[in-house]
Write a protein that holds these residues in place. Structure first.
Motif, mmCIF file in Angstrom:
data_model
loop_
_atom_site.group_PDB
_atom_site.id
_atom_site.type_symbol
_atom_site.label_atom_id
_atom_site.label_comp_id
_atom_site.label_asym_id
_atom_site.label_seq_id
_atom_site.Cartn_x
_atom_site.Cartn_y
_atom_site.Cartn_z
ATOM 1 N N LEU A 184 0.783 1.245 -18.173
ATOM 2 C CA LEU A 184 0.091 0.760 -16.975
ATOM 3 C C LEU A 184 1.041 0.086 -15.980
ATOM 4 O O LEU A 184 0.752 0.037 -14.782
ATOM 5 N N ILE A 185 2.152 -0.431 -16.484
ATOM 6 C CA ILE A 185 3.069 -1.162 -15.601
ATOM 7 C C ILE A 185 3.656 -0.260 -14.512
ATOM 8 O O ILE A 185 3.748 -0.674 -13.348
ATOM 9 N N PRO A 186 4.073 0.995 -14.817
ATOM 10 C CA PRO A 186 4.558 1.869 -13.735
ATOM 11 C C PRO A 186 3.513 2.106 -12.648
ATOM 12 O O PRO A 186 3.853 2.203 -11.468
ATOM 13 N N GLU A 187 2.225 2.182 -13.052
ATOM 14 C CA GLU A 187 1.158 2.356 -12.067
ATOM 15 C C GLU A 187 1.027 1.107 -11.198
ATOM 16 O O GLU A 187 0.796 1.188 -9.990
ATOM 17 N N MET A 188 1.163 -0.061 -11.839
ATOM 18 C CA MET A 188 1.150 -1.310 -11.072
ATOM 19 C C MET A 188 2.311 -1.329 -10.086
ATOM 20 O O MET A 188 2.176 -1.753 -8.931
ATOM 21 N N ASP A 189 3.463 -0.842 -10.532
ATOM 22 C CA ASP A 189 4.647 -0.806 -9.676
ATOM 23 C C ASP A 189 4.408 0.082 -8.459
ATOM 24 O O ASP A 189 4.807 -0.250 -7.334
ATOM 25 N N LYS A 190 3.729 1.215 -8.663
ATOM 26 C CA LYS A 190 3.418 2.115 -7.544
ATOM 27 C C LYS A 190 2.512 1.423 -6.518
ATOM 28 O O LYS A 190 2.700 1.542 -5.308
ATOM 29 N N ASP A 191 1.517 0.685 -7.040
ATOM 30 C CA ASP A 191 0.594 0.000 -6.125
ATOM 31 C C ASP A 191 1.300 -1.106 -5.346
ATOM 32 O O ASP A 191 1.027 -1.319 -4.155
ATOM 33 N N VAL A 192 2.201 -1.820 -6.004
ATOM 34 C CA VAL A 192 2.953 -2.876 -5.314
ATOM 35 C C VAL A 192 3.846 -2.266 -4.226
ATOM 36 O O VAL A 192 3.943 -2.790 -3.109
ATOM 37 N N LYS A 193 4.482 -1.143 -4.562
ATOM 38 C CA LYS A 193 5.317 -0.470 -3.558
ATOM 39 C C LYS A 193 4.467 0.053 -2.403
ATOM 40 O O LYS A 193 4.910 0.093 -1.255
ATOM 41 N N ARG A 194 3.249 0.435 -2.763
ATOM 42 C CA ARG A 194 2.324 0.871 -1.714
ATOM 43 C C ARG A 194 2.004 -0.289 -0.778
ATOM 44 O O ARG A 194 1.967 -0.128 0.448
ATOM 45 N N LEU A 195 1.762 -1.452 -1.337
ATOM 46 C CA LEU A 195 1.523 -2.638 -0.511
ATOM 47 C C LEU A 195 2.734 -2.950 0.368
ATOM 48 O O LEU A 195 2.602 -3.328 1.532
ATOM 49 N N GLU A 196 3.906 -2.779 -0.205
ATOM 50 C CA GLU A 196 5.128 -3.024 0.561
ATOM 51 C C GLU A 196 5.229 -2.041 1.737
ATOM 52 O O GLU A 196 5.615 -2.426 2.855
ATOM 53 N N LEU A 197 4.860 -0.804 1.486
ATOM 54 C CA LEU A 197 4.882 0.211 2.547
ATOM 55 C C LEU A 197 3.892 -0.135 3.657
ATOM 56 O O LEU A 197 4.191 -0.029 4.842
ATOM 57 N N ILE A 198 2.702 -0.586 3.260
ATOM 58 C CA ILE A 198 1.680 -0.967 4.249
ATOM 59 C C ILE A 198 2.160 -2.138 5.098
ATOM 60 O O ILE A 198 1.996 -2.156 6.322
ATOM 61 N N ALA A 199 2.751 -3.138 4.446
ATOM 62 C CA ALA A 199 3.268 -4.287 5.193
ATOM 63 C C ALA A 199 4.361 -3.847 6.172
ATOM 64 O O ALA A 199 4.446 -4.343 7.303
ATOM 65 N N GLU A 200 5.194 -2.911 5.739
ATOM 66 C CA GLU A 200 6.267 -2.428 6.616
ATOM 67 C C GLU A 200 5.684 -1.690 7.812
ATOM 68 O O GLU A 200 6.176 -1.808 8.929
ATOM 69 N N ARG A 201 4.613 -0.928 7.577
ATOM 70 C CA ARG A 201 3.956 -0.230 8.681
ATOM 71 C C ARG A 201 3.413 -1.221 9.703
ATOM 72 O O ARG A 201 3.596 -1.063 10.901
ATOM 73 N N PHE A 202 2.741 -2.254 9.213
ATOM 74 C CA PHE A 202 2.188 -3.254 10.124
ATOM 75 C C PHE A 202 3.284 -3.940 10.930
ATOM 76 O O PHE A 202 3.103 -4.261 12.103
ATOM 77 N N SER A 203 4.418 -4.167 10.284
ATOM 78 C CA SER A 203 5.500 -4.875 10.980
ATOM 79 C C SER A 203 6.089 -4.055 12.115
ATOM 80 O O SER A 203 6.685 -4.598 13.047
ATOM 81 N N LYS A 204 5.925 -2.723 12.053
ATOM 82 C CA LYS A 204 6.504 -1.858 13.080
ATOM 83 C C LYS A 204 5.581 -1.656 14.274
ATOM 84 O O LYS A 204 5.995 -1.083 15.276
ATOM 85 N N ILE A 205 4.331 -2.104 14.164
ATOM 86 C CA ILE A 205 3.424 -2.008 15.299
ATOM 87 C C ILE A 205 3.898 -2.956 16.394
ATOM 88 O O ILE A 205 4.134 -4.135 16.180
ATOM 89 N N GLY A 206 4.017 -2.432 17.602
ATOM 90 C CA GLY A 206 4.471 -3.258 18.725
ATOM 91 C C GLY A 206 5.928 -3.052 19.050
ATOM 92 O O GLY A 206 6.399 -3.429 20.118
ATOM 93 N N SER A 207 6.682 -2.473 18.135
ATOM 94 C CA SER A 207 8.084 -2.152 18.400
ATOM 95 C C SER A 207 8.217 -0.638 18.471
ATOM 96 O O SER A 207 7.294 0.102 18.146
ATOM 97 N N LEU A 208 9.359 -0.169 18.914
ATOM 98 C CA LEU A 208 9.597 1.263 19.008
ATOM 99 C C LEU A 208 10.567 1.685 17.918
ATOM 100 O O LEU A 208 11.787 1.606 18.115
#
Length: 396
Positions: free
Chosen positions: A216-240
């Motif tokens: 189950l830990i690798p699946e948890m790792d995927k979800d955490v990385k997914r959260l990291e990706l989402i946060a990175e997407r939000f951070s790029k809004i407003g910049s080019l």
């Protein structure tokens, strides 16, 4: 939804105000022109009477008063004609170089036009009752009355221009204000997510060390990385973000794989991809977010059961992506508002997904996103068009 209604109400108010101003202006101008026309009619009757007195003058006539009345008319065009329609005198007739060359014919035609318009006064010569023994004093509206008659139409045009400019300024101002809010909200969300995500990543690494065999830990790792990706997407809004050459086939495949793991088995996502790789300059993370939003909206529209067709085509000079579902569709009156921030047909929706998708496609990737077709009870097709950069031929 509320913002859309408020804009619509503001536009309706401005249009109604413009119509009221135009109607009031037309009425006021109409009554003013009517009163001035009556006054000019009275002046011409006095002028015609003075001309009649002049024609029948004797040694007892006060010529100075008669001449003053006749010469006082410096604004109203007037043409005096005999019973046969021949011009005997005229005043205040403007002629350009073309009409001046044949002034007699021009004045005669002008006089006949005044007569047919009903702007004439008949004066009898002497005490004769002979119907042929009279003159016609034909007159036209003065330049002032003509300008007053045209004034409300000019005013209406100016008011309409003002209303259009005001509406565009209002929309631009609100759009800029909304953009600032969305950008600030996105960056603040990314900032707030940063700390707990970092902590989760550390805890996952600890769990990996302590329980290396746990599946189950690798699946948890995927979800955490997914959260990291989402946060990175939000951070790029407003910049080019700087676009890079990437495979559109891979980007769409990543979305399909992600959606298949997190949607019901009753939802079928079918990808239609060309055999050759389609390379486009883009920001893969943000563009995948756009496709995810469209797919999630499609799943919601199908209420957990249906089919989504994701099609990629490489046309001459552009790349086209279509997301088609067989959900409940969009009403025609709502299609123009689907990309408006805050507009949503969901009970718990925020109305931000499609507005952000439009911003990513049009501002960051210089493309187009729109509703290609939609029918209630049949489904909806969203279409994205991206222009391909022309590659210059390299010399060998």
């Amino acid at each position: 939804m509320q913002w859309t209604d408020r804009i619509r109400q503001t536009k309706i108010f401005l249009v109604i105000a413009a119509i009221v101003i135009a109607v009031v202006s037309l009425l006021v101008s109409h009554f003013l022109v009517r009163d001035l026309s009556k006054e000019e009619r009275h002046k011409m009757e006095t002028w015609a009477e003075a001309l009649n007195v002049l024609n029948n003058a004797d040694e007892n006539t006060d010529m100075s008063l008669v001449l003053n009345v006749i010469q006082s008319n410096n604004t109203i065009p007037v043409i005096v004609m005999d019973a046969d329609g021949n011009v005997t005198d005229y005043r205040n007739i403007d002629m350009d170089a073309k009409t001046a060359a044949d002034s007699d014919a021009y004045v005669q035609q002008y006089g006949k036009r005044m007569y047919h318009d009903g702007n004439y006064i008949k004066i009898h010569l002497g005490d004769s009752v002979d119907t042929k023994d009279y003159q016609l004093v034909c007159y036209d509206e003065s330049t002032m009355i003509k300008r007053l008659a045209q004034y409300p139409y000019w005013q209406l045009g100016i008011v309409m221009i003002f209303v259009v400019v005001a509406i565009f300024a209002l929309l631009a101002s609100k759009r800029a204000e909304q953009n600032k809010v969305w950008v600030g909200l996105s960056k603040e969300t990314a900032h707030q997510l940063g700390t707990p995500i970092s902590s989760l990543m550390a805890w996952v690494e600890i769990l990996k060390e302590n329980y290396p065999e746990d599946k189950l830990i690798p699946e948890m790792d995927k979800d955490v990385k997914r959260l990291e990706l989402i946060a990175e997407r939000f951070s790029k809004i407003g910049s080019l973000p700087e676009p890079v050459e990437a495979s559109m086939n891979d980007a769409l495949s990543h979305v399909v794989d992600y959606m298949n793991l997190r949607t019901s088995k009753k939802v079928e996502i079918v990808r239609h991809l060309p055999e050759e790789e389609v390379i486009v300059k883009m920001n893969p993370q943000l563009f995948e977010w756009v496709i995810e939003n469209l797919c999630k909206n499609a799943v919601d529209a199908m209420e957990g059961s249906g089919k989504i067709d994701l099609t990629l085509t490489d046309e001459d000079g552009r790349v086209v992506i279509e997301v088609k579902d067989n959900g409940k569709g969009i009403r025609k009156k709502d299609i123009k508002n689907v990309f408006t921030p805050g507009f949503t047909t969901k009970k718990r929706g925020w109305g931000l997904g499609l507005s952000l998708a439009k911003r990513i496609v049009e501002e960051y990737h210089r493309g187009r996103i729109f509703v290609k077709e939609s029918e209630v009870g049949v489904g909806t097709t969203f279409r994205i068009e991206l222009e391909k950069e022309k590659k210059t031929a390299q010399k060998s």
